[in-house]
Design a protein around this motif. Structure first.
Motif, PDB file in Angstrom:
ATOM      1  N   VAL A   1       0.852  -1.319   0.027  1.00 19.90           N
ATOM      2  CA  VAL A   1       0.002   0.021  -0.047  1.00 19.90           C
ATOM      3  C   VAL A   1       0.906   1.213   0.050  1.00 19.90           C
ATOM      4  CG1 VAL A   1      -1.625   1.191   1.440  1.00 19.90           C
ATOM      5  CG2 VAL A   1      -1.950  -1.125   1.042  1.00 19.90           C
ATOM      6  N   CYS A   2       1.956   1.315   0.742  1.00 19.91           N
ATOM      7  CA  CYS A   2       2.827   2.405   1.046  1.00 19.91           C
ATOM      8  C   CYS A   2       3.552   2.772  -0.663  1.00 19.91           C
ATOM      9  CB  CYS A   2       3.846   2.277   1.867  1.00 19.91           C
ATOM     10  SG  CYS A   2       3.135   2.559   3.633  1.00 19.91           S
ATOM     11  N   THR A   3       3.851   1.558  -1.328  1.00 25.73           N
ATOM     12  CA  THR A   3       4.604   1.564  -2.322  1.00 25.73           C
ATOM     13  C   THR A   3       3.638   2.167  -3.556  1.00 25.73           C
ATOM     14  OG1 THR A   3       6.013   0.139  -1.977  1.00 25.73           O
ATOM     15  CG2 THR A   3       5.840   0.403  -4.045  1.00 25.73           C
ATOM     16  N   LEU A   4       2.510   1.711  -3.243  1.00 29.18           N
ATOM     17  CA  LEU A   4       1.225   2.018  -4.505  1.00 29.18           C
ATOM     18  C   LEU A   4       0.986   3.512  -4.281  1.00 29.18           C
ATOM     19  CD1 LEU A   4      -0.962  -0.843  -4.593  1.00 29.18           C
ATOM     20  CD2 LEU A   4       0.928  -0.072  -6.380  1.00 29.18           C
ATOM     21  N   THR A   5       0.942   4.068  -3.162  1.00 26.45           N
ATOM     22  CA  THR A   5       0.644   5.336  -2.696  1.00 26.45           C
ATOM     23  C   THR A   5       1.699   6.344  -3.232  1.00 26.45           C
ATOM     24  OG1 THR A   5      -0.538   4.761  -0.827  1.00 26.45           O
ATOM     25  CG2 THR A   5       0.216   7.152  -0.890  1.00 26.45           C
ATOM     26  N   GLU A   6       3.057   5.901  -3.164  1.00 25.28           N
ATOM     27  CA  GLU A   6       4.223   6.875  -3.408  1.00 25.28           C
ATOM     28  C   GLU A   6       4.097   6.938  -5.084  1.00 25.28           C
ATOM     29  OE1 GLU A   6       7.708   4.984  -1.839  1.00 25.28           O
ATOM     30  OE2 GLU A   6       7.203   5.496  -0.010  1.00 25.28           O
TER      31      GLU A   6
ATOM     32  N   VAL B   1       2.866   9.813 -10.227  1.00 32.45           N
ATOM     33  CA  VAL B   1       2.113   9.775 -11.476  1.00 32.45           C
ATOM     34  C   VAL B   1       1.228  11.057 -11.277  1.00 32.45           C
ATOM     35  CG1 VAL B   1       0.056   8.708 -12.634  1.00 32.45           C
ATOM     36  CG2 VAL B   1       1.867   7.234 -11.844  1.00 32.45           C
ATOM     37  N   GLU B   2       0.562  11.403 -10.402  1.00 32.62           N
ATOM     38  CA  GLU B   2      -0.055  12.698 -10.366  1.00 32.62           C
ATOM     39  C   GLU B   2       0.748  13.863 -10.357  1.00 32.62           C
ATOM     40  OE1 GLU B   2      -2.217  12.015  -6.566  1.00 32.62           O
ATOM     41  OE2 GLU B   2      -3.898  11.174  -7.376  1.00 32.62           O
ATOM     42  N   GLY B   3       1.985  13.943  -9.889  1.00 36.39           N
ATOM     43  CA  GLY B   3       2.995  14.887 -10.107  1.00 36.39           C
ATOM     44  C   GLY B   3       3.522  15.058 -11.686  1.00 36.39           C
ATOM     45  N   VAL B   4       3.393  14.041 -12.255  1.00 39.19           N
ATOM     46  CA  VAL B   4       4.006  14.092 -13.572  1.00 39.19           C
ATOM     47  C   VAL B   4       2.939  14.480 -14.399  1.00 39.19           C
ATOM     48  CG1 VAL B   4       4.436  12.492 -15.697  1.00 39.19           C
ATOM     49  CG2 VAL B   4       5.663  12.370 -13.670  1.00 39.19           C
ATOM     50  N   GLN B   5       1.688  14.017 -14.264  1.00 43.36           N
ATOM     51  CA  GLN B   5       0.325  14.573 -14.631  1.00 43.36           C
ATOM     52  C   GLN B   5       0.267  16.235 -14.650  1.00 43.36           C
ATOM     53  OE1 GLN B   5      -1.560  13.178 -17.196  1.00 43.36           O
ATOM     54  NE2 GLN B   5      -2.627  15.159 -17.268  1.00 43.36           N
ATOM     55  N   ALA B   6       0.526  16.740 -13.321  1.00 42.14           N
ATOM     56  CA  ALA B   6       0.456  18.041 -13.141  1.00 42.14           C
ATOM     57  C   ALA B   6       1.613  19.005 -13.636  1.00 42.14           C
ATOM     58  CB  ALA B   6       0.439  18.264 -11.507  1.00 42.14           C
ATOM     59  N   GLU B   7       2.805  18.411 -13.862  1.00 43.53           N
ATOM     60  CA  GLU B   7       3.719  19.063 -14.678  1.00 43.53           C
ATOM     61  C   GLU B   7       3.521  18.914 -15.871  1.00 43.53           C
ATOM     62  OE1 GLU B   7       8.655  18.619 -15.307  1.00 43.53           O
ATOM     63  OE2 GLU B   7       7.485  17.444 -13.770  1.00 43.53           O
ATOM     64  N   PHE B   8       3.010  18.079 -16.659  1.00 36.85           N
ATOM     65  CA  PHE B   8       2.748  17.935 -17.777  1.00 36.85           C
ATOM     66  C   PHE B   8       1.652  19.050 -18.242  1.00 36.85           C
ATOM     67  CE2 PHE B   8      -0.218  16.406 -21.310  1.00 36.85           C
ATOM     68  CZ  PHE B   8       0.741  16.252 -22.460  1.00 36.85           C
TER      69      PHE B   8
END
Length: 167
Positions: A59-64, A69-76
């Motif tokens: 769960v911790c790894t999937l959260t990270e 992924v959300e950070g990459v999407q926001a940067e894009f």
């Protein structure tokens, strides 16, 4: 032929069943009788702890991963928004420079389509490689939030992109 193969499969399955009932189960009963019940409970608790640790780490790894992924999407999204806002302004400034060159030059540009296309190529030549890459790929850019802006950018830049292709 197929019927004989089915009979062989059923016979093998039956023999395996007899082997489990008459060989494997008596051996398993002897092992269970030889091991104290406390050892089984300790083994069960240890396995439960291992499973709990594994689930927590997963769960911790999937959260990270989700955060990345959300950070990459926001940067894009930010970069595309900047491109959508920057490139039309550069086109407008190029058009303003064309107007500032005087009515004679503007008249010649209106009259001579080849000269106008050449000037658009010059304006496009002032774009950085990154901006040219964005322009080239803007036609394929699709997202719900940026779809309308991408279409406006694509419409505004189609002339320049087509002009660069004729060079």
């Amino acid at each position: 032929m197929i019927a004989s193969q089915i009979v062989v499969c059923f016979a093998f399955f039956g023999l395996c069943g007899l082997g489990v009932v008459y060989v494997a189960l008596p051996l398993a009963r002897q092992v269970v009788a030889a091991v104290p019940p406390l050892a089984f409970e300790l083994a069960a608790l240890a396995l439960t702890a291992v499973l709990a640790v594994d689930a927590t780490l997963t769960v911790c790894t999937l959260t990270e991963v989700l955060a990345v992924v959300e950070g990459v999407q926001a940067e894009f999204d930010q970069r595309m928004q900047a491109a959508v806002q920057t490139v039309p302004a550069q086109i407008r400034s190029g058009a303003e420079r064309l107007r500032e060159e005087g009515s004679e030059r503007a008249g010649r540009l209106r009259a001579g389509g080849a000269e106008y296309a050449e000037r658009l190529r010059e304006v496009a030549g002032h774009l950085s490689a990154r901006q040219q890459h964005i322009l080239h790929n803007a036609r394929r850019f699709r997202t719900d939030r940026m779809g309308a802006a991408a279409r406006r950018l694509t419409d505004a830049l189609n002339g320049i992109v087509r002009g660069r292709g004729r060079k």
